[in-house]
Structure formats: C-alpha cells, structure tokens
Design an enzyme around this catalytic site. Structure first.
Site, PDB file in Angstrom:
ATOM      1  N   LYS A 190      27.932  13.234 -10.444  1.00 50.49           N
ATOM      2  CA  LYS A 190      26.572  13.138 -11.000  1.00 50.49           C
ATOM      3  C   LYS A 190      26.497  13.823 -12.369  1.00 50.49           C
ATOM      4  O   LYS A 190      25.953  13.278 -13.323  1.00 50.49           O
ATOM      5  CB  LYS A 190      25.540  13.786 -10.052  1.00 50.49           C
ATOM      6  CG  LYS A 190      25.522  13.187  -8.657  1.00 50.49           C
ATOM      7  CD  LYS A 190      24.519  13.865  -7.756  1.00 50.49           C
ATOM      8  CE  LYS A 190      24.834  15.312  -7.413  1.00 50.49           C
ATOM      9  NZ  LYS A 190      26.047  15.519  -6.604  1.00 50.49           N
TER      10      LYS A 190
ATOM     11  N   ARG B 247      16.717  16.718  -3.342  1.00 48.59           N
ATOM     12  CA  ARG B 247      17.825  16.687  -2.399  1.00 48.59           C
ATOM     13  C   ARG B 247      17.351  16.417  -0.982  1.00 48.59           C
ATOM     14  O   ARG B 247      18.164  16.229  -0.088  1.00 48.59           O
ATOM     15  CB  ARG B 247      18.504  18.053  -2.414  1.00 48.59           C
ATOM     16  CG  ARG B 247      19.849  18.052  -3.069  1.00 48.59           C
ATOM     17  CD  ARG B 247      20.503  19.353  -2.681  1.00 48.59           C
ATOM     18  NE  ARG B 247      21.863  19.434  -3.113  1.00 48.59           N
ATOM     19  CZ  ARG B 247      22.250  19.596  -4.352  1.00 48.59           C
ATOM     20  NH1 ARG B 247      21.383  19.642  -5.334  1.00 48.59           N
ATOM     21  NH2 ARG B 247      23.530  19.709  -4.631  1.00 48.59           N
TER      22      ARG B 247
ATOM     23  N   ARG C  29      28.491  22.522   2.156  1.00 48.53           N
ATOM     24  CA  ARG C  29      27.723  21.640   1.264  1.00 48.53           C
ATOM     25  C   ARG C  29      27.735  20.202   1.778  1.00 48.53           C
ATOM     26  O   ARG C  29      26.737  19.493   1.689  1.00 48.53           O
ATOM     27  CB  ARG C  29      28.316  21.699  -0.146  1.00 48.53           C
ATOM     28  CG  ARG C  29      27.993  23.020  -0.835  1.00 48.53           C
ATOM     29  CD  ARG C  29      28.888  23.263  -2.014  1.00 48.53           C
ATOM     30  NE  ARG C  29      28.667  22.344  -3.101  1.00 48.53           N
ATOM     31  CZ  ARG C  29      29.524  22.153  -4.101  1.00 48.53           C
ATOM     32  NH1 ARG C  29      30.651  22.826  -4.138  1.00 48.53           N
ATOM     33  NH2 ARG C  29      29.250  21.305  -5.058  1.00 48.53           N
TER      34      ARG C  29
ATOM     35  N   ARG D  21      33.843  26.987 -10.134  1.00 48.34           N
ATOM     36  CA  ARG D  21      32.593  27.407  -9.499  1.00 48.34           C
ATOM     37  C   ARG D  21      32.866  28.093  -8.172  1.00 48.34           C
ATOM     38  O   ARG D  21      33.741  27.689  -7.421  1.00 48.34           O
ATOM     39  CB  ARG D  21      31.697  26.180  -9.258  1.00 48.34           C
ATOM     40  CG  ARG D  21      30.850  25.859 -10.438  1.00 48.34           C
ATOM     41  CD  ARG D  21      30.121  24.564 -10.341  1.00 48.34           C
ATOM     42  NE  ARG D  21      29.492  24.254  -9.065  1.00 48.34           N
ATOM     43  CZ  ARG D  21      28.745  23.175  -8.855  1.00 48.34           C
ATOM     44  NH1 ARG D  21      28.541  22.327  -9.849  1.00 48.34           N
ATOM     45  NH2 ARG D  21      28.205  22.938  -7.685  1.00 48.34           N
TER      46      ARG D  21
ATOM     47  N   ARG E  66      37.752  20.768 -10.187  1.00 48.20           N
ATOM     48  CA  ARG E  66      36.702  20.865 -11.216  1.00 48.20           C
ATOM     49  C   ARG E  66      36.781  22.194 -11.979  1.00 48.20           C
ATOM     50  O   ARG E  66      37.010  23.253 -11.407  1.00 48.20           O
ATOM     51  CB  ARG E  66      35.326  20.760 -10.577  1.00 48.20           C
ATOM     52  CG  ARG E  66      34.230  21.129 -11.579  1.00 48.20           C
ATOM     53  CD  ARG E  66      32.871  20.756 -11.156  1.00 48.20           C
ATOM     54  NE  ARG E  66      32.516  21.219  -9.844  1.00 48.20           N
ATOM     55  CZ  ARG E  66      31.498  20.733  -9.150  1.00 48.20           C
ATOM     56  NH1 ARG E  66      30.767  19.763  -9.651  1.00 48.20           N
ATOM     57  NH2 ARG E  66      31.226  21.200  -7.965  1.00 48.20           N
TER      58      ARG E  66
HETATM   59  P1  AP5 Z   1      30.779  16.494 -11.179  1.00 51.11           P
HETATM   60  O1  AP5 Z   1      30.256  15.561 -12.203  1.00 51.11           O
HETATM   61  O2  AP5 Z   1      30.760  17.959 -11.472  1.00 51.11           O
HETATM   62  O3  AP5 Z   1      30.108  16.205  -9.736  1.00 51.11           O
HETATM   63  P2  AP5 Z   1      28.637  16.438  -9.218  1.00 51.11           P
HETATM   64  O4  AP5 Z   1      28.259  15.221  -8.424  1.00 51.11           O
HETATM   65  O5  AP5 Z   1      27.725  16.823 -10.351  1.00 51.11           O
HETATM   66  O6  AP5 Z   1      28.913  17.636  -8.222  1.00 51.11           O
HETATM   67  P3  AP5 Z   1      28.158  18.996  -7.945  1.00 51.11           P
HETATM   68  O7  AP5 Z   1      29.103  19.787  -7.089  1.00 51.11           O
HETATM   69  O8  AP5 Z   1      27.677  19.645  -9.214  1.00 51.11           O
HETATM   70  O9  AP5 Z   1      26.974  18.519  -7.112  1.00 51.11           O
HETATM   71  P4  AP5 Z   1      26.208  19.361  -6.139  1.00 51.11           P
HETATM   72  O10 AP5 Z   1      25.090  18.422  -5.906  1.00 51.11           O
HETATM   73  O11 AP5 Z   1      26.916  19.864  -4.964  1.00 51.11           O
HETATM   74  O12 AP5 Z   1      25.908  20.703  -6.972  1.00 51.11           O
HETATM   75  P5  AP5 Z   1      24.622  21.276  -7.698  1.00 51.11           P
HETATM   76  O13 AP5 Z   1      25.079  21.991  -8.901  1.00 51.11           O
HETATM   77  O14 AP5 Z   1      23.556  20.249  -7.829  1.00 51.11           O
HETATM   78  O15 AP5 Z   1      32.275  16.016 -10.832  1.00 51.11           O
HETATM   79  C1  AP5 Z   1      33.086  16.767  -9.941  1.00 51.11           C
HETATM   80  C2  AP5 Z   1      34.544  16.786 -10.487  1.00 51.11           C
HETATM   81  O16 AP5 Z   1      35.086  15.460 -10.437  1.00 51.11           O
HETATM   82  C3  AP5 Z   1      34.641  17.249 -11.955  1.00 51.11           C
HETATM   83  O17 AP5 Z   1      35.801  18.009 -12.100  1.00 51.11           O
HETATM   84  C4  AP5 Z   1      34.760  15.932 -12.745  1.00 51.11           C
HETATM   85  O18 AP5 Z   1      35.497  16.102 -13.937  1.00 51.11           O
HETATM   86  C5  AP5 Z   1      35.477  15.025 -11.749  1.00 51.11           C
HETATM   87  N1  AP5 Z   1      35.061  13.637 -11.856  1.00 51.11           N
HETATM   88  C6  AP5 Z   1      33.801  13.175 -12.050  1.00 51.11           C
HETATM   89  N2  AP5 Z   1      33.783  11.830 -12.081  1.00 51.11           N
HETATM   90  C7  AP5 Z   1      35.074  11.425 -11.873  1.00 51.11           C
HETATM   91  C8  AP5 Z   1      35.718  10.149 -11.778  1.00 51.11           C
HETATM   92  N3  AP5 Z   1      35.023   9.013 -11.896  1.00 51.11           N
HETATM   93  N4  AP5 Z   1      37.046  10.119 -11.537  1.00 51.11           N
HETATM   94  C9  AP5 Z   1      37.749  11.272 -11.401  1.00 51.11           C
HETATM   95  N5  AP5 Z   1      37.218  12.507 -11.505  1.00 51.11           N
HETATM   96  C10 AP5 Z   1      35.897  12.593 -11.723  1.00 51.11           C
HETATM   97  O19 AP5 Z   1      24.085  22.318  -6.596  1.00 51.11           O
HETATM   98  C11 AP5 Z   1      24.804  23.497  -6.278  1.00 51.11           C
HETATM   99  C12 AP5 Z   1      24.048  24.284  -5.212  1.00 51.11           C
HETATM  100  O20 AP5 Z   1      22.754  24.687  -5.729  1.00 51.11           O
HETATM  101  C13 AP5 Z   1      23.728  23.525  -3.906  1.00 51.11           C
HETATM  102  O21 AP5 Z   1      24.803  23.570  -3.002  1.00 51.11           O
HETATM  103  C14 AP5 Z   1      22.485  24.294  -3.420  1.00 51.11           C
HETATM  104  O22 AP5 Z   1      22.855  25.530  -2.836  1.00 51.11           O
HETATM  105  C15 AP5 Z   1      21.758  24.597  -4.702  1.00 51.11           C
HETATM  106  N6  AP5 Z   1      20.791  23.543  -5.068  1.00 51.11           N
HETATM  107  C16 AP5 Z   1      20.773  22.849  -6.247  1.00 51.11           C
HETATM  108  N7  AP5 Z   1      19.773  21.984  -6.259  1.00 51.11           N
HETATM  109  C17 AP5 Z   1      19.129  22.109  -5.064  1.00 51.11           C
HETATM  110  C18 AP5 Z   1      18.024  21.452  -4.473  1.00 51.11           C
HETATM  111  N8  AP5 Z   1      17.357  20.482  -5.118  1.00 51.11           N
HETATM  112  N9  AP5 Z   1      17.638  21.808  -3.216  1.00 51.11           N
HETATM  113  C19 AP5 Z   1      18.286  22.793  -2.551  1.00 51.11           C
HETATM  114  N10 AP5 Z   1      19.354  23.446  -3.057  1.00 51.11           N
HETATM  115  C20 AP5 Z   1      19.773  23.115  -4.302  1.00 51.11           C
END
Ligand code: AP5
Length: 254
Positions: A45, A124, A207, A196, A163
């Site tokens: 994402k 989410r 997660r 991270r 990542r």
């Molecule tokens: P990346 O683009 O970083 O993936 P992502 O989908 O953004 O993954 P996240 O881990 O950031 O999502 P998340 O939803 O768990 O975390 P968030 O920060 O929102 O890609 C991942 C890797 O793959 C990278 O190394 C990239 O280079 C590689 N890649 C990407 N595309 C590729 C491709 N096509 N081919 C190959 N490689 C590729 O949330 C973190 C925490 O915050 C949550 O666990 C929760 O505790 C809290 N939180 C945040 N928002 C909320 C909410 N709304 N409600 C409750 N808790 C929340």
C-alpha cells in the site's frame, strides 16, 4: 519508474499534528483524487501510495506513519491515548478505533485539501470506515475509490521481512526487490534506512490475525457503496501500478 520518496508532498501537517502546515501548497486546477488504500500488512500500500503521489499530486496520509512518528518523541510528552496506541502498534495489535478516529478528525483539514489524499492504513475496520464517511461528509468531500490490494500470505511475509524504511522521509525500500543504490542509505534524502519494530516475526503474526478479523466487513462496506476496486498485488511495483492506473482510468505512459 519513479524513485521511492521523490514526491514533493512533505506531509508535515499530517505527521506532526493539526497545528502544523505543509511547506508547499498543493497544485490547484488538476482533477482531485481522494482514495483509500486497503490490504494486508506488507501488500505494498505504501509503495503504491508513493507512485500514486508522483502521478496524481495527492498527499500520502498514513495512520501507521503518525504512530511511528509519535513513537520517536519522548513518551512523557505523549498523551495517554497515544501511549496506548504506540504499545498496540509495537505489539502488532490494532490501535482502538476511537483513538485512530480522533487522530484523523484532528487532521480533517488534510482531507479537504485541494490536492486530494491517499489514505493508507485507515480505515481498517468497518467502524472506522463509517466514521471516515461522517468526517468526509462534514468536510463536504467524497471518496473516488477504495483500492484493495491482494496477495498470498507467503509473499506478504517476504515483503515484510525485507522491508527497510527511511527514518527521515519515510520512503519504503526492500533489500531484494527495491534496494537503495547504497545499502542502508535513502536514495532521495540520504537518511538512514531502518527495519520497523513491528516487522519482527511475532508482531507480523499478530498483525495478520488482526487483519483477518477486520477486513471482510470493511470490504463489504465499500462494495455496498460501489467504491471497491480489487487489484492483484503480484509482480513488480510497476506492474501493480499499471493495474492501478487501468482501474482508475489513468493514462499509461510507456
Ligand atoms: P509496503 O508498501 O511498505 O507495504 P504496506 O502494505 O504499506 O505495509 P504496512 O506494513 O505498512 O501496512 P500495515 O497496514 O501493516 O502498516 P501500517 O503502517 O498501516 O511494502 C512492504 C515491502 O514490500 C516493502 O519493502 C516494499 O519495498 C516491498 N514491495 C512493495 N510492493 C512490492 C512489489 N510489487 N513487489 C515486491 N516487493 C514489493 O500500520 C502499522 C500499525 O499501526 C498497525 O499494525 C496498527 O498497530 C497501527 N495502526 C495504523 N493504522 C491503524 C488503524 N487505522 N486502526 C488501528 N490501528 C492502526
């Protein structure tokens, strides 16, 4: 292909809180895009948000980034709700809906920005989606689409474990799939690339469980409103991005 972090939106107001302003005013006159990016941890994402920012000029707003930014400040300066949120995040649990919704409400001006937005990591849960709908109504704006990225579990684990993120500009890399030119150094701003805390194995498992419990009702919410677009996240970031552009009806540049 654009390089990670090359978009100009600095997201200062979003990351630092409601009192802060972005250093650069967004461009007016273009079509305004307001999108929600959905999908499991590690599906890409954030990576697609970076590419979309370059293409559309909309700002990338990530609730996860806000919690990580709060983590880097001194804990005695954080509110009790933020301390709980940070503990949830580090352990891989979802932050309580009310805390997240209040955080987004405080930053509602980012949602009515003339540059548009790409919401990454919010909503989410179906409850958060309902709250977002109310916030957007109160700001007089509507969503264009909810993009849902799908990928098999094993590939998600590989993406998460490799990542690396820039501690300064938040650009996202991967040690094998999207490596920086110099190991450990951000191509764009020269910041240090870090792993991270919630990309540790135990946190990844939690997660995935949290994701599986909340995603179906969220997808139903957007399907009922005819906003849901399902996109395969298999293949390279550029291949996925081409699918996104086709889904949104954007021009494909060769
Ligand atoms: P990346 O683009 O970083 O993936 P992502 O989908 O953004 O993954 P996240 O881990 O950031 O999502 P998340 O939803 O768990 O975390 P968030 O920060 O929102 O890609 C991942 C890797 O793959 C990278 O190394 C990239 O280079 C590689 N890649 C990407 N595309 C590729 C491709 N096509 N081919 C190959 N490689 C590729 O949330 C973190 C925490 O915050 C949550 O666990 C929760 O505790 C809290 N939180 C945040 N928002 C909320 C909410 N709304 N409600 C409750 N808790 C929340």
């Amino acid at each position: 292909m654009s390089t990670p972090g090359s978009y100009s939106n600095d997201r200062a107001a979003w990351l630092k809180g409601p009192g802060h302003r972005c250093s650069e005013a967004p461009a007016r006159g273009k079509r305004v895009w307001r999108l929600v990016l959905l999908g499991p941890p590690g599906v890409g994402k954030g990576t697609q948000a970076q590419l979309l920012c370059d293409e559309l000029g909309s700002c990338h707003l990530s609730t996860g980034d806000v919690f990580r930014a709060a983590r880097s400040m001194e804990m005695d300066k954080a509110s009790p709700a933020m301390v709980t949120a940070i503990e949830c995040m580090v352990g891989g649990k979802l932050v309580p809906d009310l805390t997240v919704v209040n955080l987004v409400k405080e930053r509602a001006k980012c949602l009515r920005c003339v540059g548009g937005f790409l919401l990454d990591g919010f909503p989410r849960t179906a409850a958060q989606a309902g709250s977002l709908e109310e916030i957007l109504q109160s700001q007089g704006v509507t969503l264009n689409a909810a993009l849902y990225f799908e990928l098999p579990l094993e590939q998600l684990r590989t993406r998460l474990s490799g990542r690396r993120t820039c501690g300064r500009c938040k650009a996202v890399y991967h040690v094998a799939n999207r490596a920086s030119a110099v190991a450990g150094v951000c191509d764009t701003c020269g910041g240090d690339l870090v792993q991270r805390e919630d990309d540790r194995e135990e946190a990844i498992e939690k997660r995935m469980v949290a994701y599986n419990l909340t995603m179906e009702p969220l997808l139903t919410f957007y399907a009922e409103r005819k906003l849901l677009m399902r996109i395969s996240a298999a293949g390279s970031p550029d291949q996925v991005f081409t699918r996104v552009k086709v889904a949104l009806g954007l021009p494909i540049h060769e």
